[in-house]
Design an enzyme around this catalytic site. Structure first.
Site, PDB file in Angstrom:
ATOM      1  N   LEU A   1       0.840  -1.160  -0.085  1.00  0.00           N
ATOM      2  CA  LEU A   1      -0.018  -0.040  -0.028  1.00  0.00           C
ATOM      3  C   LEU A   1       0.857   1.212  -0.043  1.00  0.00           C
ATOM      4  O   LEU A   1       1.832   1.429   1.077  1.00  0.00           O
ATOM      5  CB  LEU A   1      -1.007   0.222   1.271  1.00  0.00           C
ATOM      6  CG  LEU A   1      -1.846  -1.425   1.487  1.00  0.00           C
ATOM      7  CD1 LEU A   1      -2.538  -1.091   2.496  1.00  0.00           C
ATOM      8  CD2 LEU A   1      -2.639  -1.450   0.121  1.00  0.00           C
ATOM      9  N   VAL A   2       0.780   1.797  -1.229  1.00  0.00           N
ATOM     10  CA  VAL A   2       1.868   3.128  -1.105  1.00  0.00           C
ATOM     11  C   VAL A   2       0.993   4.396  -1.344  1.00  0.00           C
ATOM     12  O   VAL A   2       0.139   4.502  -2.176  1.00  0.00           O
ATOM     13  CB  VAL A   2       2.775   2.684  -2.352  1.00  0.00           C
ATOM     14  CG1 VAL A   2       3.701   4.060  -2.665  1.00  0.00           C
ATOM     15  CG2 VAL A   2       3.666   1.892  -2.138  1.00  0.00           C
TER      16      VAL A   2
ATOM     17  N   LYS B   1      -7.505   3.602   7.457  1.00  0.00           N
ATOM     18  CA  LYS B   1      -6.607   2.768   7.389  1.00  0.00           C
ATOM     19  C   LYS B   1      -7.211   1.334   7.102  1.00  0.00           C
ATOM     20  O   LYS B   1      -6.972   0.559   6.584  1.00  0.00           O
ATOM     21  CB  LYS B   1      -5.820   2.790   8.965  1.00  0.00           C
ATOM     22  CG  LYS B   1      -4.597   1.952   8.965  1.00  0.00           C
ATOM     23  CD  LYS B   1      -3.856   1.957  10.167  1.00  0.00           C
ATOM     24  CE  LYS B   1      -3.144   3.044  10.573  1.00  0.00           C
ATOM     25  NZ  LYS B   1      -1.849   3.537   9.707  1.00  0.00           N
TER      26      LYS B   1
ATOM     27  N   GLY C   1       3.817   1.162   5.357  1.00  0.00           N
ATOM     28  CA  GLY C   1       4.896   1.791   5.698  1.00  0.00           C
ATOM     29  C   GLY C   1       4.662   2.618   7.131  1.00  0.00           C
ATOM     30  O   GLY C   1       5.262   3.211   7.503  1.00  0.00           O
TER      31      GLY C   1
ATOM     32  N   GLN D   1      -0.753   5.092  14.456  1.00  0.00           N
ATOM     33  CA  GLN D   1       0.294   3.940  14.550  1.00  0.00           C
ATOM     34  C   GLN D   1       0.731   3.680  15.839  1.00  0.00           C
ATOM     35  O   GLN D   1       1.826   3.063  16.121  1.00  0.00           O
ATOM     36  CB  GLN D   1       1.490   4.367  13.688  1.00  0.00           C
ATOM     37  CG  GLN D   1       1.211   4.665  12.113  1.00  0.00           C
ATOM     38  CD  GLN D   1       2.391   5.073  11.180  1.00  0.00           C
ATOM     39  OE1 GLN D   1       3.472   5.211  11.526  1.00  0.00           O
ATOM     40  NE2 GLN D   1       1.786   5.754  10.029  1.00  0.00           N
TER      41      GLN D   1
ATOM     42  N   CYS E   1      -3.627  29.783  -5.866  1.00  0.00           N
ATOM     43  CA  CYS E   1      -2.465  29.564  -5.212  1.00  0.00           C
ATOM     44  C   CYS E   1      -1.041  30.215  -5.999  1.00  0.00           C
ATOM     45  O   CYS E   1      -1.425  31.044  -6.861  1.00  0.00           O
ATOM     46  CB  CYS E   1      -2.196  28.035  -4.963  1.00  0.00           C
ATOM     47  SG  CYS E   1      -1.942  27.121  -6.440  1.00  0.00           S
TER      48      CYS E   1
HETATM   49  N1  LIG Z   1      -3.668   7.013  -0.272  1.00  0.00           N
HETATM   50  C1  LIG Z   1      -3.035   5.748   0.200  1.00  0.00           C
HETATM   51  N2  LIG Z   1      -2.993   4.535  -0.716  1.00  0.00           N
HETATM   52  C2  LIG Z   1      -2.389   3.700  -0.279  1.00  0.00           C
HETATM   53  N3  LIG Z   1      -1.797   3.342   0.937  1.00  0.00           N
HETATM   54  C3  LIG Z   1      -1.658   4.270   1.851  1.00  0.00           C
HETATM   55  C4  LIG Z   1      -2.362   5.640   1.300  1.00  0.00           C
HETATM   56  N4  LIG Z   1      -2.239   6.306   2.383  1.00  0.00           N
HETATM   57  C5  LIG Z   1      -1.651   5.512   3.464  1.00  0.00           C
HETATM   58  N5  LIG Z   1      -1.463   4.174   3.148  1.00  0.00           N
HETATM   59  C6  LIG Z   1      -0.656   3.120   3.783  1.00  0.00           C
HETATM   60  O1  LIG Z   1      -0.956   3.467   5.030  1.00  0.00           O
HETATM   61  C7  LIG Z   1       0.314   3.605   5.885  1.00  0.00           C
HETATM   62  C8  LIG Z   1       0.248   4.398   6.958  1.00  0.00           C
HETATM   63  O2  LIG Z   1      -0.496   5.723   6.419  1.00  0.00           O
HETATM   64  P1  LIG Z   1      -0.064   6.952   7.389  1.00  0.00           P
HETATM   65  O3  LIG Z   1      -0.631   8.199   6.672  1.00  0.00           O
HETATM   66  O4  LIG Z   1      -0.610   6.768   8.779  1.00  0.00           O
HETATM   67  O5  LIG Z   1       1.559   6.935   7.471  1.00  0.00           O
HETATM   68  P2  LIG Z   1       2.800   7.494   7.041  1.00  0.00           P
HETATM   69  O6  LIG Z   1       3.957   7.349   8.104  1.00  0.00           O
HETATM   70  O7  LIG Z   1       2.355   9.130   6.503  1.00  0.00           O
HETATM   71  O8  LIG Z   1       3.034   6.811   5.619  1.00  0.00           O
HETATM   72  P3  LIG Z   1       3.556   7.195   3.978  1.00  0.00           P
HETATM   73  O9  LIG Z   1       4.808   8.251   4.369  1.00  0.00           O
HETATM   74  O10 LIG Z   1       3.832   6.337   3.462  1.00  0.00           O
HETATM   75  O11 LIG Z   1       2.433   8.186   3.695  1.00  0.00           O
HETATM   76  C9  LIG Z   1       1.428   4.112   4.728  1.00  0.00           C
HETATM   77  O12 LIG Z   1       2.436   3.969   5.022  1.00  0.00           O
HETATM   78  C10 LIG Z   1       0.960   3.293   3.706  1.00  0.00           C
HETATM   79  O13 LIG Z   1       1.299   1.872   3.594  1.00  0.00           O
END
Ligand SMILES: Nc1ncnc2c1ncn2[C@@H]1O[C@H](COP(=O)(O)OP(=O)(O)OP(=O)(O)O)[C@@H](O)[C@H]1O
Length: 474
Positions: free
Chosen positions: A177-178, A258, A280, A289, A445
């Protein structure tokens, strides 16, 4: 004398039999794809080494990005009869480089020879000393490496570290999940490094500008996916944002989003046959988290969730992102988010999770069944085709629209359009909730990128929104 790139495979060389043969095959497949960036290469294999011939400088860099490779050295190779041949060739290659400097000769020998590694080091060393260099094994200014394997000797001065790990494809498939942020591409990369084929799922909440940014990050990540034409799966997640904003208490939005991601991921994983999800998350980094939040969000999701960053500090993650090449774009990805609450809860009860599931069930199913799949090799072309809706940009504010200035306070104070209110992009939704969702909004902007994205994401939530193209001089 012939030029070659010496490739040293990593830890899998301790494996035996069919497993090792399979890993070598995968490594070679990935190395061939990496070498295409250099116009191809001719490969040769022997136990514990791969040799590549072609554009040496280019191959050196490309092959040092192949998973399963411990290190790479551009080298000269010769067939020899005895130690004297090796010493003569070493002197010819290195006298200029050694002159007036402290040096060390490091010799590695494989095979049966009537001489030892020390004999080679001594012969090469004295040839260089004769040319005015000084031996210093403890603290040399330059190191000369000679690798003697069978009837060949390899000469090199440079050892470029590879990523190590296992060849891509040796450990099944996962779905990462990115988000486009800094962390998740690193998590995906770490799984690639352990040999997993990684497909990527991105849940798009912003507009085209943010999506383009995220896909650029993903493109850089997948530049490491040699030997596997990875899938990039893009979900339009606005149904989740809408359902969440209308059916879930704000304090639960972070956990709920999440959970929605995990649920969408679990559905998509079935179709691409991924055995686990990768995220991540790093313990305690943000309020969603915490252990309790993670446990609540994944309750009963039905697929393992791998979190390779869970015990890492932010600066360690950042360094890795820099090495991978995703950091710069990730750091600039606009994080416009319709689903982050201002007072997030750090845990949720089973009942709250059930409420969330009830509120999001249809939206999750809708997103999961409408994803767009793009393969790694088509990604660059796909990014070029992305453009925001045509009617979203306007030259003048529509009649009666609320004009919102997204620039910083100082710029706003110096000048703004008559009647414009100012807001940071992450305050836009509260502003809209306050002023009314039935009004028309127009944003401006500095460059027109952020305002486009904000307007587009508001449209996805059913709000009439535009981006104003400022004319020069305004
Ligand atoms: N829009 C999205 N699409 C896919 N996966 C997501 C998305 N937003 C968050 N994730 C997944 O959920 C995790 C936790 O998201 P969160 O925003 O809490 O953490 P983060 O530490 O900001 O992570 P990142 O730096 O990867 O955005 C992310 O690391 C990623 O794996």
């Amino acid at each position: 004398m012939d030029e070659v790139v010496v490739v040293r495979p990593g830890e899998f060389t301790i494996k035996r039999g069919a497993t090792r043969a399979e890993m070598e095959k995968l490594l070679l497949k990935a190395a061939r794809e990496a070498a295409e960036e250099c116009g191809g290469a001719k490969f040769e294999k022997e136990p514990g080494r791969i040799y590549a011939r072609g554009d040496t400088q280019c191959l050196k860099k490309a092959l040092a990005r192949v998973f399963g490779v411990k290190s790479v050295s551009p080298a000269y190779v010769m067939k020899f009869e005895g130690v004297a041949d090796i010493a003569r060739e070493a002197a010819r290659l290195w006298v200029g480089l050694a002159a007036g400097r402290r040096f060390a000769v490091r010799v590695h020998r494989v095979g049966n020879h009537p001489f030892t590694s020390r004999d080679v080091a001594a012969a090469v060393g004295s040839a260089l000393v004769a040319a005015g260099a000084r031996v210093d094994l403890e603290n040399p200014e330059v190191e000369f490496f000679v690798e003697v394997r069978g009837d060949r000797a390899y000469f090199y001065t440079e050892v470029v570290e590879g990523p190590g790990g296992l060849p891509l494809g040796s450990e099944g498939k996962v779905l990462a999940l990115v988000s486009g942020g800094i962390d998740s591409p690193v998590a995906a990369w770490l799984l690639m490094r352990r040999g997993a084929h990684v497909d990527v799922l991105h849940c798009n909440l912003g507009g085209t500008v943010a999506l383009r940014h995220t896909l650029e990050v993903i493109k850089r990540l997948l530049a490491w996916s040699y030997g596997y034409n990875a899938r990039v799966i893009i979900g339009d997640c606005s149904p989740v944002a809408k359902a969440l904003r209308s059916g879930v208490r704000e304090e639960l939005w972070n956990i709920a989003f999440k959970r929605a991601l995990y649920r969408i991921g679990a559905e998509v994983a079935k179709t691409v046959r991924a055995a686990a999800l990768v995220t991540g998350e790093s313990l305690g980094q943000v309020s969603s988290q915490t252990l309790q939040a993670l446990a609540a969000a994944e309750m009963g999701v039905g697929i393992p969730i791998l979190r390779p960053l869970i015990g890492m500090d932010k600066d360690e993650i950042t360094k890795l992102a820099q090495r991978i090449g995703t950091y710069e774009i990730s750091a600039k990805t606009p994080e416009y988010c319709a689903v982050f609450s201002r007072r997030p809860k750090k845990w949720a009860t089973r009942e709250e999770i059930e409420e969330i599931d009830f509120a999001l069930h249809d939206a999750v199913a809708e997103v999961a069944s409408n994803v767009k799949v793009v393969r790694k090799w088509q990604l660059a072309e796909f990014i070029k085709t992305l453009s925001p809706p045509e009617d979203i940009e306007v030259e003048t504010p529509p009649e009666g629209a609320v004009v919102v200035d997204l620039r910083d306070e100082e710029s706003y104070r110096k000048w703004h359009l008559p009647g414009a209110v100012r807001a940071d992009f992450d305050e836009v939704l509260s502003l809209v909730d306050k002023l009314g969702r039935d009004k028309t909004y127009v944003f401006y902007c500095y460059s027109g990128g952020l305002s486009l994205d904000v307007a587009e994401s508001l449209r996805k939530l059913g709000i009439k929104a535009y981006s104003l193209r400022l004319r020069r001089g305004t």
